[in-house]
Design a protein around this motif. Structure first.
Motif, PDB file in Angstrom:
ATOM      1  N   LEU A   1      45.138 -12.228  31.890  1.00  0.00           N
ATOM      2  CA  LEU A   1      46.094 -12.723  30.891  1.00  0.00           C
ATOM      3  C   LEU A   1      47.010 -11.614  30.396  1.00  0.00           C
ATOM      4  O   LEU A   1      48.188 -11.865  30.095  1.00  0.00           O
ATOM      5  CB  LEU A   1      45.342 -13.352  29.717  1.00  0.00           C
ATOM      6  N   ARG A   2      46.493 -10.402  30.291  1.00  0.00           N
ATOM      7  CA  ARG A   2      47.346  -9.289  29.874  1.00  0.00           C
ATOM      8  C   ARG A   2      48.479  -9.079  30.883  1.00  0.00           C
ATOM      9  O   ARG A   2      49.654  -8.952  30.508  1.00  0.00           O
ATOM     10  CB  ARG A   2      46.524  -8.006  29.753  1.00  0.00           C
TER      11      ARG A   2
ATOM     12  N   ILE B   1      48.147 -13.234  22.906  1.00  0.00           N
ATOM     13  CA  ILE B   1      47.285 -14.116  23.692  1.00  0.00           C
ATOM     14  C   ILE B   1      45.819 -13.686  23.751  1.00  0.00           C
ATOM     15  O   ILE B   1      44.938 -14.511  23.977  1.00  0.00           O
ATOM     16  CB  ILE B   1      47.860 -14.258  25.133  1.00  0.00           C
ATOM     17  N   LEU B   2      45.528 -12.393  23.502  1.00  0.00           N
ATOM     18  CA  LEU B   2      44.151 -11.924  23.712  1.00  0.00           C
ATOM     19  C   LEU B   2      43.211 -12.242  22.553  1.00  0.00           C
ATOM     20  O   LEU B   2      42.063 -12.630  22.782  1.00  0.00           O
ATOM     21  CB  LEU B   2      44.153 -10.425  24.030  1.00  0.00           C
ATOM     22  N   ILE B   3      43.654 -12.086  21.300  1.00  0.00           N
ATOM     23  CA  ILE B   3      42.800 -12.528  20.183  1.00  0.00           C
ATOM     24  C   ILE B   3      42.581 -14.040  20.253  1.00  0.00           C
ATOM     25  O   ILE B   3      41.443 -14.503  20.077  1.00  0.00           O
ATOM     26  CB  ILE B   3      43.389 -12.092  18.820  1.00  0.00           C
ATOM     27  N   PRO B   4      43.614 -14.858  20.516  1.00  0.00           N
ATOM     28  CA  PRO B   4      43.362 -16.291  20.708  1.00  0.00           C
ATOM     29  C   PRO B   4      42.351 -16.583  21.817  1.00  0.00           C
ATOM     30  O   PRO B   4      41.547 -17.510  21.693  1.00  0.00           O
ATOM     31  CB  PRO B   4      44.750 -16.828  21.068  1.00  0.00           C
TER      32      PRO B   4
ATOM     33  N   VAL C   1      38.769  -7.412  23.704  1.00  0.00           N
ATOM     34  CA  VAL C   1      40.242  -7.528  23.678  1.00  0.00           C
ATOM     35  C   VAL C   1      40.896  -6.530  22.730  1.00  0.00           C
ATOM     36  O   VAL C   1      42.128  -6.444  22.675  1.00  0.00           O
ATOM     37  CB  VAL C   1      40.679  -8.965  23.292  1.00  0.00           C
ATOM     38  N   TYR C   2      40.108  -5.777  21.988  1.00  0.00           N
ATOM     39  CA  TYR C   2      40.613  -4.860  20.963  1.00  0.00           C
ATOM     40  C   TYR C   2      41.587  -3.834  21.560  1.00  0.00           C
ATOM     41  O   TYR C   2      42.740  -3.720  21.137  1.00  0.00           O
ATOM     42  CB  TYR C   2      39.428  -4.154  20.310  1.00  0.00           C
TER      43      TYR C   2
END
Length: 593
Positions: free
Chosen positions: A121-122, A135-138, A558-559
């Protein structure tokens, strides 16, 4: 309070403190206190060992194997590529993405889902001109919410179910949690796609590229006799070859350490430069004559550099055996056949030699590793592989095998739902069939099992037994009831949720569930009400960790890749915590009380 109760309470407080400050791995901490309670006579040998043979714990172990088999054959990755593709609307892509991910998380362990999808996704976000931070925290939050839908959605649900069975009462059915989990998942996704989407940090286009390039790593280099600025000052070298790097310390050949480094300091042959720089600058420094990058071991970079090696970024897991060890003492090179070129730590400049860096959860390692590294360690509990410059083609797998593994899981779930098999029996049959059909082998099986989680779960049962046996659980329950009784049963549900969620954000979700279970069970007994509502409250509250990156491991994954600050989790997660708390308390009250 009795003397034994005071002793247990003191040990619990000490355990929580050690967990909070991550002195050592969480599973080791809880196991140590299990041994303390056993040797002090608080619990019997049978009680101490009960968790290691508990049906819930064994079911978790089997689920790791089944989920690993599905992930191995690339079916999840292929599905994601299929639904995203090229798009001009990030919001529309999020809608198409988060709903199926949440559903998948109800039936698979959410950690491997997030590990697998984070780099995908990144890269997809950057290729389409979007910020990965949007998009990563979601992604993490959606998998956490989805895990509350079924009994097997998270290991926490299975732990709580095991505690119920251990207490001699009826456990969860497969969809017991769905009555709460599904509504909060839907509401949570709506929040993430609307208000949460606006709150998330956004670094678009060139700005996002700058963020990526500006990530500073700590690196180490040795000066040789061919270095063009030998016996010149730092300021001279910084204007030319060493431009764009920050030299933190110089270690002379005789062991003399120069810190801080001044502009007039001279560079000599044999000097070790400890410096921080962007990934691009480190690559440029490595090409300079007379200077060689070190790997944090006794071997130079050149030993590892050949056509079979690639650059890999890997993030240290919060359960990693590497935490609180230096790269050198962990024997990283011989253990993983990979050299550590540099280390990045979010929002903090490290002042140490690469080999002497004490690793912490969330640290990003820049490795020079063999082609097989990603495949061999993608399931490792020690770190999460998040990117590779030339990734092996891990997605080229048999789609048929992936669908067979997924179909097998769905058949077993159906058999549990219809009451033909228990969850443990179904997963046991599934694992046997995976071996018979050669979808997995014994070597792979060991890499799928997260033994740290298994040890934590098994040990946690004994901690809960110590709280009950000593009377501490009853004491806490009585006082919580006395405090909350004027608010009624709804107030008690709310306080149980709040206490569990605070524990989750500070320590771990599994530990929070185990600590609160005996308290909630005693509260139900004191009030003479159905225990199930309060226990479901604990299961949901223990999983719904949104405010900190350390509360739930998917948040930590995802941090770094998302370039987040700690405060981003508070801004986006706090409203979601309040939303899930209000909805859970209300639904539990209406359905069970």
């Amino acid at each position: 309070m009795t003397l034994e109760m005071v002793f247990v309470a003191g040990m619990i407080v000490l355990m929580l403190t050690l967990l909070l400050f991550e002195v050592i791995r969480a599973d080791f901490i809880i196991f140590i206190f299990l041994v303390i309670f056993l040797l002090s006579g608080v619990i019997t040998t049978e009680q101490a060992l009960s968790g290691f043979s508990n049906e819930g714990m064994l079911t978790v172990l089997l689920l790791f194997i089944v989920a690993g088999a599905i992930q191995k054959h690339g079916i999840i990755e292929n599905f994601i590529y299929g639904i995203l593709g090229k798009t001009t609307s990030l919001r529309l892509s999020m809608v198409k993405l988060l709903a199926p991910i949440s559903i998948a998380s109800g039936f698979l362990n959410n950690t491997p889902i997030v590990v697998t999808l984070t780099p995908i996704l990144r890269d997809w976000a950057r290729d389409n001109g979007f910020s990965p931070s949007k998009i990563l925290i979601p992604l993490s939050y959606a998998t956490i919410l989805g895990g509350t839908i079924t009994m097997i959605g998270t290991s926490t649900n299975l732990i709580v179910n095991g505690l119920l069975i251990n207490a001699g009462v009826e456990g969860f059915s497969f969809f017991t949690l769905t009555v709460v989990g599904l509504p909060i998942t839907i509401a949570g996704l709506i929040y993430i796609l609307t208000i949460g989407h606006k709150i998330l940090p956004n670094t678009l286009g060139a700005e996002d590229t700058i963020r990526k390039e500006a990530k500073e790593f700590l690196a180490e280099a040795t000066i040789g006799q061919r270095f063009e600025h030998l016996n010149q000052t730092i300021i001279n070298a910084s204007k030319n070859s060493l431009k764009g790097i920050y030299i933190i310390e110089i270690i002379r050949e005789d062991g003399t350490r120069i810190f801080p480094v001044r502009a007039e300091t001279y560079i000599k042959e044999g000097d070790n430069l400890i410096f921080s720089a962007t990934l691009n600058r480190i690559a440029e420094v490595e090409k300079l004559k007379g200077i060689s990058l070190e790997t944090g071991t006794n071997e130079s970079l050149e030993v590892l550099q050949d056509e079979n090696h690639h650059l890999v970024e890997a993030v240290i897991s919060h359960n990693s055996s590497l935490v609180n060890k230096t790269i050198r003492s962990a024997e990283f090179r011989s253990r993983y056949n990979a050299g550590v070129i540099a280390v990045h730590r979010n929002n903090q400049r490290i002042t140490s030699r690469v080999g002497d860096i004490m690793l912490k959860p969330g640290d990003t390692l820049l490795l020079l590793a063999e082609d097989s590294f990603v495949q061999e360690h993608q399931h490792s509990q020690n770190f999460y592989v998040v990117s590779t410059v030339n990734p092996p083609e891990t997605l080229i797998q048999s789609n048929l095998k992936g669908f067979l593994a997924l179909g097998l899981l769905l058949v077993m779930i159906l058999s549990v739902t219809l009451g033909f098999l228990s969850m443990f029996e179904a997963m046991l049959i599934a694992v046997i069939l995976l071996f018979v059909t050669r979808l997995i082998n014994w070597q792979e099986t060991l890499s799928y099992i997260q033994f740290d989680v298994i040890l934590l779960i098994a040990s946690a049962f004994g901690i809960g037994a110590a709280m009950t046996q000593s009377g501490l659980a009853l004491f806490l329950a009585e006082n919580m009831v006395r405090f909350a009784q004027p608010l009624g049963i709804l107030g008690i549900i709310f306080i149980v949720y709040l206490a569990t969620n605070i524990f989750t954000e500070l320590i771990t979700n599994s530990a929070a569930a185990v600590l609160m279970f005996p308290i909630a069970f005693e509260i139900a007994s004191q009030l003479d009400v159905d225990y199930m509502g309060l226990i479901i409250t604990i299961a949901i509250a223990a999983s719904c960790s949104f405010i900190t990156p350390i509360g739930y491991q998917t948040n930590l994954i995802v941090y770094g890749p998302g370039g987040y600050k700690f405060s981003d989790y508070i801004k986006v997660g706090a409203p979601l915590v309040l939303l899930t708390m209000a909805m859970t308390s209300t639904i539990v009250y209406l359905v069970w009380y």
